[in-house]
Enzyme design. Structure first.
Site, PDB file in Angstrom:
ATOM      1  N   TYR A  32      39.409   3.275  58.251  1.00 58.27           N
ATOM      2  CA  TYR A  32      40.259   3.823  57.187  1.00 58.27           C
ATOM      3  C   TYR A  32      41.382   2.876  56.776  1.00 58.27           C
ATOM      4  CZ  TYR A  32      38.094   8.274  58.539  1.00 58.27           C
ATOM      5  OH  TYR A  32      37.205   9.266  58.824  1.00 58.27           O
ATOM      6  N   TYR A  90      44.346  13.300  62.114  1.00 64.36           N
ATOM      7  CA  TYR A  90      43.882  13.005  60.763  1.00 64.36           C
ATOM      8  C   TYR A  90      44.907  13.527  59.763  1.00 64.36           C
ATOM      9  CZ  TYR A  90      39.689  10.989  62.543  1.00 64.36           C
ATOM     10  OH  TYR A  90      38.829  10.141  63.186  1.00 64.36           O
ATOM     11  N   ASP A 117      50.206   8.365  49.424  1.00 60.66           N
ATOM     12  CA  ASP A 117      49.486   8.082  48.183  1.00 60.66           C
ATOM     13  C   ASP A 117      49.615   9.289  47.248  1.00 60.66           C
ATOM     14  OD1 ASP A 117      47.820   9.399  50.258  1.00 60.66           O
ATOM     15  OD2 ASP A 117      46.301   9.463  48.681  1.00 60.66           O
ATOM     16  N   ASN A 152      46.776  16.752  51.321  1.00 55.49           N
ATOM     17  CA  ASN A 152      46.600  17.450  52.599  1.00 55.49           C
ATOM     18  C   ASN A 152      47.643  17.094  53.655  1.00 55.49           C
ATOM     19  OD1 ASN A 152      44.429  18.988  51.733  1.00 55.49           O
ATOM     20  ND2 ASN A 152      42.948  17.411  52.264  1.00 55.49           N
TER      21      ASN A 152
END
Length: 197
Positions: free
Chosen positions: A20, A76, A103, A124
């Site tokens: 990632y 996460y 972001d 999220n």
């Protein structure tokens, strides 16, 4: 109410793991890494939370220097709230001294927007933080733009920056790190007028 001696918790949002690392969704980690480099320290595993942390000072020596804890949650993205809240409790950081660097789909690539509080805009990481702590923390929103064509948002944010975007990425991450330093030293209004584009 917070005062100048209270520490700041600067949270770069992202997903852990090398697969990632260069994703658009991980720009918060990129800014945190650059701030760590500027402080001259290395991230260490936090004993109190699922996160990597670095304690140090940001800003020129003297009254504008601020005590900071830089953090990268190692959960996460959608579970960021737990580690951030654990760190906030451990370091006794007032909510308005928490800064999330993340972001943002709804602003153009490379555009920065600083604000205090507000909604999560479908992000999220913010959703999880707000659920854990309430919305009254600072956000440094790093624009990544919308996905092209019919690409799904989830696919877009988990893709690496394009080769065209990467040409400017170093400069833009540098600018985002500058905006964090400005926010801590000079306050939100000054940072907004200098960096909100």
């Amino acid at each position: 109410m917070s005062d100048a001696t209270d520490p700041w918790l600067i949270v770069g949002l992202g997903n852990p793991g090398p697969e990632y690392a260069a994703n658009r969704h991980n720009v918060g980690f990129m800014v945190a890494d650059l701030l760590a480099e500027r402080i001259g320290g290395k991230f260490k595993r936090a004993s109190k939370a699922q996160a990597q942390v670095l304690e140090g000072r940001i800003g020129p020596p003297g009254p504008l220097s601020r005590r900071v804890v830089l953090a990268k949650p190692m959960s996460y993205m959608n579970l960021s709230g737990g580690p951030v809240t654990a760190l906030r409790d451990f370091y006794k950081v007032p909510l308005d001294h928490v800064v999330a660097v993340h972001d943002e789909l709804d602003i153009d690539y490379g555009t920065l927007r600083l604000k205090l509080g507000g909604g999560d805009n479908g992000h999220n990481g913010l959703k999880s933080m707000t659920k854990s702590m309430g919305p009254g923390y600072h956000r440094i929103r790093f624009g990544i733009g919308r996905p092209p064509g019919r690409m799904q948002v989830a696919d877009f944010v988990l893709k690496d920056f394009s080769s065209t975007e990467r040409k400017e990425l170093g400069f833009l991450v540098d600018r985002a790190a500058d905006s964090v330093e400005c926010l801590l030293a000079e306050g939100l209004e000054r940072a907004q007028s200098a960096y909100n584009s």
